[in-house]
Design a protein around this motif. Structure first.
Motif, PDB file in Angstrom:
ATOM      1  N   TYR A  24     -10.303   6.275  -0.118  1.00 52.11           N
ATOM      2  CA  TYR A  24     -10.202   6.837  -0.871  1.00 52.11           C
ATOM      3  C   TYR A  24     -10.099   5.752  -2.167  1.00 52.11           C
ATOM      4  CZ  TYR A  24      -7.618  10.339   1.988  1.00 52.11           C
ATOM      5  OH  TYR A  24      -7.495  11.264   2.774  1.00 52.11           O
TER       6      TYR A  24
ATOM      7  N   LEU B 139     -14.851  10.385   4.455  1.00 54.04           N
ATOM      8  CA  LEU B 139     -14.010  10.645   6.097  1.00 54.04           C
ATOM      9  C   LEU B 139     -15.598  10.024   6.672  1.00 54.04           C
ATOM     10  CD1 LEU B 139     -12.549  12.677   7.382  1.00 54.04           C
ATOM     11  CD2 LEU B 139     -13.543  12.342   8.549  1.00 54.04           C
TER      12      LEU B 139
ATOM     13  N   HIS C 243     -10.193  11.361  -2.610  1.00 49.39           N
ATOM     14  CA  HIS C 243     -10.755  11.018  -1.288  1.00 49.39           C
ATOM     15  C   HIS C 243     -12.029  10.314  -1.593  1.00 49.39           C
ATOM     16  CE1 HIS C 243     -13.037  12.460   1.899  1.00 49.39           C
ATOM     17  NE2 HIS C 243     -11.914  11.857   2.728  1.00 49.39           N
TER      18      HIS C 243
ATOM     19  N   GLN D  50     -11.098   6.994   6.708  1.00 52.91           N
ATOM     20  CA  GLN D  50     -11.172   7.916   5.880  1.00 52.91           C
ATOM     21  C   GLN D  50     -10.886   6.895   4.492  1.00 52.91           C
ATOM     22  OE1 GLN D  50      -9.551  11.648   4.962  1.00 52.91           O
ATOM     23  NE2 GLN D  50      -8.640  11.681   6.761  1.00 52.91           N
TER      24      GLN D  50
ATOM     25  N   PHE E 148      -2.200   4.295   6.404  1.00 55.59           N
ATOM     26  CA  PHE E 148      -2.993   2.919   4.929  1.00 55.59           C
ATOM     27  C   PHE E 148      -3.113   1.637   5.143  1.00 55.59           C
ATOM     28  CE2 PHE E 148      -4.289   6.560   1.843  1.00 55.59           C
ATOM     29  CZ  PHE E 148      -3.766   7.427   2.581  1.00 55.59           C
ATOM     30  N   GLY E 149      -4.331   1.228   5.024  1.00 55.11           N
ATOM     31  CA  GLY E 149      -4.319  -0.046   4.418  1.00 55.11           C
ATOM     32  C   GLY E 149      -3.604  -0.679   3.286  1.00 55.11           C
ATOM     33  N   LYS E 150      -3.743  -2.007   2.673  1.00 53.91           N
ATOM     34  CA  LYS E 150      -2.772  -2.425   2.033  1.00 53.91           C
ATOM     35  C   LYS E 150      -3.715  -1.845   0.514  1.00 53.91           C
ATOM     36  CE  LYS E 150       0.975  -4.755   4.173  1.00 53.91           C
ATOM     37  NZ  LYS E 150       1.199  -6.379   4.468  1.00 53.91           N
TER      38      LYS E 150
ATOM     39  N   PHE F  17      -8.692   2.495  -1.180  1.00 51.50           N
ATOM     40  CA  PHE F  17      -7.889   1.991  -0.094  1.00 51.50           C
ATOM     41  C   PHE F  17      -8.422   2.799   1.514  1.00 51.50           C
ATOM     42  CE2 PHE F  17      -3.456   0.917  -1.275  1.00 51.50           C
ATOM     43  CZ  PHE F  17      -4.117   0.901  -2.961  1.00 51.50           C
TER      44      PHE F  17
ATOM     45  N   GLY G  14       1.043  -1.067  -0.006  1.00 50.37           N
ATOM     46  CA  GLY G  14      -0.223  -0.232  -0.393  1.00 50.37           C
ATOM     47  C   GLY G  14       0.711   1.303  -0.070  1.00 50.37           C
ATOM     48  N   LEU G  15       0.763   2.123   0.927  1.00 49.53           N
ATOM     49  CA  LEU G  15       1.308   4.159   0.716  1.00 49.53           C
ATOM     50  C   LEU G  15       1.933   3.439   1.812  1.00 49.53           C
ATOM     51  CD1 LEU G  15      -1.179   4.477  -1.591  1.00 49.53           C
ATOM     52  CD2 LEU G  15      -0.305   6.543  -1.179  1.00 49.53           C
TER      53      LEU G  15
ATOM     54  N   PHE H 285      -4.115  13.776  -4.195  1.00 53.13           N
ATOM     55  CA  PHE H 285      -2.955  13.819  -3.691  1.00 53.13           C
ATOM     56  C   PHE H 285      -2.085  14.055  -5.278  1.00 53.13           C
ATOM     57  CE2 PHE H 285      -1.249  10.427  -1.333  1.00 53.13           C
ATOM     58  CZ  PHE H 285      -2.322  10.672  -0.216  1.00 53.13           C
ATOM     59  N   GLY H 286      -0.798  14.316  -5.496  1.00 53.05           N
ATOM     60  CA  GLY H 286      -0.001  14.403  -6.885  1.00 53.05           C
ATOM     61  C   GLY H 286      -0.452  12.683  -7.613  1.00 53.05           C
ATOM     62  N   ASP H 287      -0.389  12.948  -8.884  1.00 53.93           N
ATOM     63  CA  ASP H 287      -0.136  11.845  -9.774  1.00 53.93           C
ATOM     64  C   ASP H 287       0.892  11.170  -9.725  1.00 53.93           C
ATOM     65  OD1 ASP H 287      -2.269  13.132 -12.306  1.00 53.93           O
ATOM     66  OD2 ASP H 287      -2.642  12.279 -10.731  1.00 53.93           O
TER      67      ASP H 287
ATOM     68  N   ARG I 184      -2.534   6.648 -11.463  1.00 61.33           N
ATOM     69  CA  ARG I 184      -3.015   7.995 -10.895  1.00 61.33           C
ATOM     70  C   ARG I 184      -2.738   8.261  -9.336  1.00 61.33           C
ATOM     71  NH1 ARG I 184      -6.364  10.850 -14.407  1.00 61.33           N
ATOM     72  NH2 ARG I 184      -5.743  12.993 -13.190  1.00 61.33           N
ATOM     73  N   GLY I 185      -2.978   9.087  -8.616  1.00 62.33           N
ATOM     74  CA  GLY I 185      -3.096   9.213  -7.950  1.00 62.33           C
ATOM     75  C   GLY I 185      -4.337   9.264  -6.656  1.00 62.33           C
ATOM     76  N   LEU I 186      -4.562   9.397  -5.367  1.00 56.10           N
ATOM     77  CA  LEU I 186      -5.297   8.602  -5.067  1.00 56.10           C
ATOM     78  C   LEU I 186      -6.621   9.964  -4.309  1.00 56.10           C
ATOM     79  CD1 LEU I 186      -3.340   6.511  -3.611  1.00 56.10           C
ATOM     80  CD2 LEU I 186      -4.664   6.648  -1.631  1.00 56.10           C
TER      81      LEU I 186
ATOM     82  N   GLN J 105      -8.431   5.017  -6.383  1.00 53.92           N
ATOM     83  CA  GLN J 105      -7.240   4.875  -7.029  1.00 53.92           C
ATOM     84  C   GLN J 105      -7.201   4.373  -7.920  1.00 53.92           C
ATOM     85  OE1 GLN J 105      -2.960   3.471  -5.646  1.00 53.92           O
ATOM     86  NE2 GLN J 105      -1.883   5.411  -7.197  1.00 53.92           N
TER      87      GLN J 105
ATOM     88  N   PHE K  30       4.071   9.522  -4.107  1.00 55.74           N
ATOM     89  CA  PHE K  30       3.475  10.240  -4.095  1.00 55.74           C
ATOM     90  C   PHE K  30       3.302  11.300  -2.885  1.00 55.74           C
ATOM     91  CE2 PHE K  30       0.343   7.870  -7.235  1.00 55.74           C
ATOM     92  CZ  PHE K  30       0.463   6.995  -6.816  1.00 55.74           C
TER      93      PHE K  30
ATOM     94  N   GLN L  59      -7.924   4.539   5.102  1.00 54.75           N
ATOM     95  CA  GLN L  59      -6.938   5.104   6.023  1.00 54.75           C
ATOM     96  C   GLN L  59      -6.780   5.760   7.074  1.00 54.75           C
ATOM     97  OE1 GLN L  59      -5.891   9.590   4.600  1.00 54.75           O
ATOM     98  NE2 GLN L  59      -4.051   9.399   4.292  1.00 54.75           N
TER      99      GLN L  59
END
Lengths: 114, 111
Positions: free
Chosen positions: B35, B48, B45, B33, B101-103, B88, A42-43, A105-107, B41-43, B37, A90, B90
């Motif tokens: 998210y 919450l 939201h 929260q 974060f979870g996996k 994900f 994950g992150l 988040f950014g890409d 790309r990024g995550l 993805q 990220f 969080q």
């Protein structure tokens, strides 16, 4: 979309070289974060900042340093890159810390270290 | 590690069906929260939920939180192909800046 720009978007470099990744925001948010994303993990948080020149370590900070000299810019530096630092990085920003509000988040930057 | 677990790791369903994914965590939390993805790309939201809330809705999303079981679930109703993504959780508590974060769960919606 929140105004977050990561640069470069892709980078290939060799073991032992220094690497700097940049995160730029136009939202004037106080908090900025660097994460790495790897399969099966994950992150994971590397470092974060809660203001100009105020930074703290995350879960996986070894081998990384950060700097924030302006509200809008947060730099992540790998002083001497290793193959284990191959990952997708990220940047995220938030108005509040401690998860009290959403992160944006950014890409990502895809970094390969050969 | 304080990192939470999500299950299933991967889920494939038909368009129109409901998708449920779960997040378990190990610490006391302030809020949680979710998210999304999309590939490359990024995550983004989604929602919450605070520790004193048990359920929250946003459009086709329903999130539940059970602090006694240290778990949360995300339900996506009437799934669409565009819902194909990784999801994900969080949560705040236990990590640096209190965030972990979870996996993730990889959701595939078959047309």
């Amino acid at each position: 979309d929140a105004g977050i720009t990561q640069s470069p978007r892709h980078k290939v470099t060799e073991t032992g070289t220094p690497v700097t990744l940049r995160c730029h925001q136009t939202e004037n948010h106080r908090y900025m974060y660097w994460y790495r994303q790897d399969p099966g993990h994950g992150l994971r948080l590397i470092h974060y900042s809660y203001g100009v020149k105020d930074t703290d370590k995350g879960e996986v900070s070894d081998g990384y340093s950060v700097s924030r000299s302006k509200t809008e810019d947060f730099l992540l530096t790998l002083e001497s890159a290793t193959s284990s630092q191959t990952s997708v990085y990220f940047c995220a920003i938030s108005e509040t810390g401690q998860g009290l509000g959403p992160q944006h988040f950014g890409d990502g930057t895809r970094l390969s270290i050969l | 590690s304080q990192q939470g677990e999500e299950d299933p790791q991967a889920l494939s369903i038909q368009e129109g069906e409901n998708a449920t994914m779960n997040c378990s965590y190990k610490t006391s939390i302030n809020n949680l929260q979710w998210y999304r993805q999309n590939s490359g790309r990024g995550l983004v939201h989604l929602i919450l939920i605070r520790s004193n809330e048990r359920e929250k809705h946003s459009g086709r999303l329903r999130v539940t939180l059970d602090t006694s079981k240290k778990s949360s679930s995300l339900l996506i109703t009437a799934s669409r192909a565009a819902d194909t993504a990784s999801y994900f959780c969080q949560y705040s508590g236990g990590g640096a800046d209190g965030l972990t974060f979870g996996k993730g769960t990889h959701l595939i919606i078959q047309p």
